[in-house]
Write a protein that holds these residues in place. Structure first.
Motif, mmCIF file in Angstrom:
data_model
loop_
_atom_site.group_PDB
_atom_site.id
_atom_site.type_symbol
_atom_site.label_atom_id
_atom_site.label_comp_id
_atom_site.label_asym_id
_atom_site.label_seq_id
_atom_site.Cartn_x
_atom_site.Cartn_y
_atom_site.Cartn_z
ATOM 1 N N GLY A 1 55.930 52.167 10.087
ATOM 2 C CA GLY A 1 55.550 53.248 10.443
ATOM 3 C C GLY A 1 54.100 53.540 9.554
ATOM 4 O O GLY A 1 53.576 54.902 9.672
ATOM 5 N N ALA A 2 54.073 52.382 9.350
ATOM 6 C CA ALA A 2 52.097 52.902 8.448
ATOM 7 C C ALA A 2 51.051 53.199 9.328
ATOM 8 O O ALA A 2 50.545 52.706 10.347
ATOM 9 N N ASP A 3 50.122 53.610 9.352
ATOM 10 C CA ASP A 3 49.429 54.997 10.053
ATOM 11 C C ASP A 3 48.184 54.304 10.105
ATOM 12 O O ASP A 3 47.447 54.087 8.135
ATOM 13 N N PHE A 4 47.223 52.606 10.032
ATOM 14 C CA PHE A 4 46.388 52.305 9.715
ATOM 15 C C PHE A 4 44.854 53.057 9.846
ATOM 16 O O PHE A 4 43.619 52.052 9.425
ATOM 17 N N THR A 5 44.769 54.054 10.394
ATOM 18 C CA THR A 5 43.851 54.720 10.791
ATOM 19 C C THR A 5 43.652 54.979 9.322
ATOM 20 O O THR A 5 42.600 55.790 8.773
ATOM 21 N N LEU A 6 44.827 55.646 8.472
ATOM 22 C CA LEU A 6 44.468 56.098 7.242
ATOM 23 C C LEU A 6 44.645 54.972 5.741
ATOM 24 O O LEU A 6 45.489 54.888 4.788
ATOM 25 N N THR A 7 43.866 53.760 6.073
ATOM 26 C CA THR A 7 43.624 52.344 5.313
ATOM 27 C C THR A 7 42.452 52.056 5.031
ATOM 28 O O THR A 7 41.361 52.556 6.417
ATOM 29 N N TYR A 8 41.400 51.672 4.062
ATOM 30 C CA TYR A 8 40.238 51.004 3.477
ATOM 31 C C TYR A 8 40.452 49.921 3.336
ATOM 32 O O TYR A 8 40.971 49.586 2.472
ATOM 33 N N SER A 9 39.311 49.093 3.656
ATOM 34 C CA SER A 9 39.351 47.927 3.485
ATOM 35 C C SER A 9 37.875 47.459 2.354
ATOM 36 O O SER A 9 37.699 46.291 1.913
ATOM 37 N N CYS A 10 37.110 47.950 3.643
ATOM 38 C CA CYS A 10 34.846 47.008 3.363
ATOM 39 C C CYS A 10 34.185 47.382 1.763
ATOM 40 O O CYS A 10 34.939 48.455 1.232
ATOM 41 N N TYR A 11 34.233 46.203 1.611
ATOM 42 C CA TYR A 11 33.855 45.537 0.281
ATOM 43 C C TYR A 11 32.851 46.603 0.171
ATOM 44 O O TYR A 11 32.435 46.948 -1.181
ATOM 45 N N LYS A 12 31.891 47.155 0.802
ATOM 46 C CA LYS A 12 30.531 47.981 0.717
ATOM 47 C C LYS A 12 30.935 49.364 0.888
ATOM 48 O O LYS A 12 29.574 49.650 -0.193
ATOM 49 N N GLY A 13 31.889 49.962 0.982
ATOM 50 C CA GLY A 13 32.257 51.405 0.716
ATOM 51 C C GLY A 13 31.443 52.014 1.379
ATOM 52 O O GLY A 13 31.467 53.066 1.247
ATOM 53 N N THR A 14 30.815 52.063 2.756
ATOM 54 C CA THR A 14 30.294 52.575 3.723
ATOM 55 C C THR A 14 31.536 53.565 4.094
ATOM 56 O O THR A 14 32.486 53.015 4.102
ATOM 57 N N PRO A 15 30.922 54.288 5.570
ATOM 58 C CA PRO A 15 31.636 55.086 5.897
ATOM 59 C C PRO A 15 32.344 54.773 6.639
ATOM 60 O O PRO A 15 33.418 54.614 6.758
ATOM 61 N N ARG A 16 31.554 53.779 7.223
ATOM 62 C CA ARG A 16 32.794 53.578 8.632
ATOM 63 C C ARG A 16 32.743 51.428 8.394
ATOM 64 O O ARG A 16 31.837 51.296 7.208
ATOM 65 N N HIS A 17 33.878 51.019 8.211
ATOM 66 C CA HIS A 17 33.680 49.268 8.166
ATOM 67 C C HIS A 17 32.397 48.694 8.595
ATOM 68 O O HIS A 17 32.254 49.053 9.807
ATOM 69 N N CYS A 18 32.000 48.102 7.595
ATOM 70 C CA CYS A 18 30.125 47.388 8.017
ATOM 71 C C CYS A 18 31.134 45.875 9.040
ATOM 72 O O CYS A 18 30.095 45.869 9.360
ATOM 73 N N GLY A 19 32.554 46.085 8.896
ATOM 74 C CA GLY A 19 32.552 44.933 9.550
ATOM 75 C C GLY A 19 32.287 43.030 9.982
ATOM 76 O O GLY A 19 32.134 42.489 10.219
ATOM 77 N N ARG A 20 31.670 42.866 8.765
ATOM 78 C CA ARG A 20 30.665 41.920 8.070
ATOM 79 C C ARG A 20 31.030 41.275 6.661
ATOM 80 O O ARG A 20 31.266 39.939 6.868
ATOM 81 N N CYS A 21 31.707 41.960 6.050
ATOM 82 C CA CYS A 21 32.511 41.461 5.040
ATOM 83 C C CYS A 21 33.423 40.909 5.099
ATOM 84 O O CYS A 21 33.922 40.684 5.650
#
Length: 230
Positions: A175-195
């Motif tokens: 039941g995890a909601d993956f919209t409430l997770t964050y991964s991006c190493y750059k720390g930008t508002p949206r995930h960069c998609g490239r790191c």
């Protein structure tokens, strides 16, 4: 079931999946603010998931790591290399002995709270780059926490030999909601998609055959050109 565990909760996909899968055993979640680019966004996700599950959540500052340790993860978005974890330049993202420090603090907190086990969501994709995610380290650290506490606290790391896609499937089933997770190493508002973490995140959803709800600034061709859902 007895709530006897403390989880080290970053707010990323892996630890949030573990939070939901083992919620009936987790008495306390701890996030560490150590000065990484993505810390604040991850911790916000960790706090919201704990709120939804009714699990106590603490944030412990480890700001000395950001001041004194060398890692591109602590040096701003521009310092983060792009590419896959298999690339040698990803070693710059290692924060020296990060998990060892966090587990040591978590162990003291667990003993203070009368809890029996520490939970960490390291997985097989971490092994090549991060020495403090490998099975040998986890076994050695668990032996140290057991020997160094009156109650014999140990580390429970059930994802150690799983892939990120396997973890995604388990998290989704729990039941995890993956919209409430964050991964991006750059720390930008949206995930960069490239790191590397963004590439790995996209691959995990693809290989698990799960829809990816993440918004990326520029989805990586290394992850088969996945485009985020609107």
């Amino acid at each position: 079931m007895e709530k006897d565990c403390l989880i080290v909760l970053s707010g990323g996909m892996d630890s949030v999946s573990m939070l939901y899968e083992f919620k009936d055993r987790i008495a306390l979640a701890v996030s560490f603010d150590y000065g990484s680019n993505h810390n604040a966004r991850e911790i916000a996700c960790a706090a919201e998931n704990c709120r939804r599950l009714g699990i106590d959540h603490l944030v412990i500052p480890l700001d000395f790591m950001g001041r004194y340790f060398k890692s591109s993860l602590l040096e701003g978005a521009d310092a983060i290399p792009e590419g896959h974890y298999q690339d040698s330049n990803m070693k710059s993202t290692v924060v020296p002995f990060r998990n060892g420090i966090m587990l040591a603090v978590a162990c003291g907190l667990a003993e203070s709270r009368g809890l029996k086990q520490l939970m960490l969501a390291n997985h097989s994709g971490d092994h090549a780059i991060y020495p403090d995610c490998r099975p040998g380290f986890i076994d050695a650290m668990s032996q140290a926490t057991r020997q160094g506490t009156y109650d014999g606290i140990t580390i429970l790391a059930p994802y150690t030999n799983l892939t990120k896609s396997q973890i995604a499937l388990r998290g989704a089933a729990a039941g995890a909601d993956f919209t409430l997770t964050y991964s991006c190493y750059k720390g930008t508002p949206r995930h960069c998609g490239r790191c590397a973490t963004c590439v790995e995140r996209q691959e995990a959803f693809r290989l698990a055959n799960l829809p990816d709800p993440t918004l990326y600034d520029a989805p990586s061709p290394d992850a088969s050109g996945i485009i985020a859902l609107p």
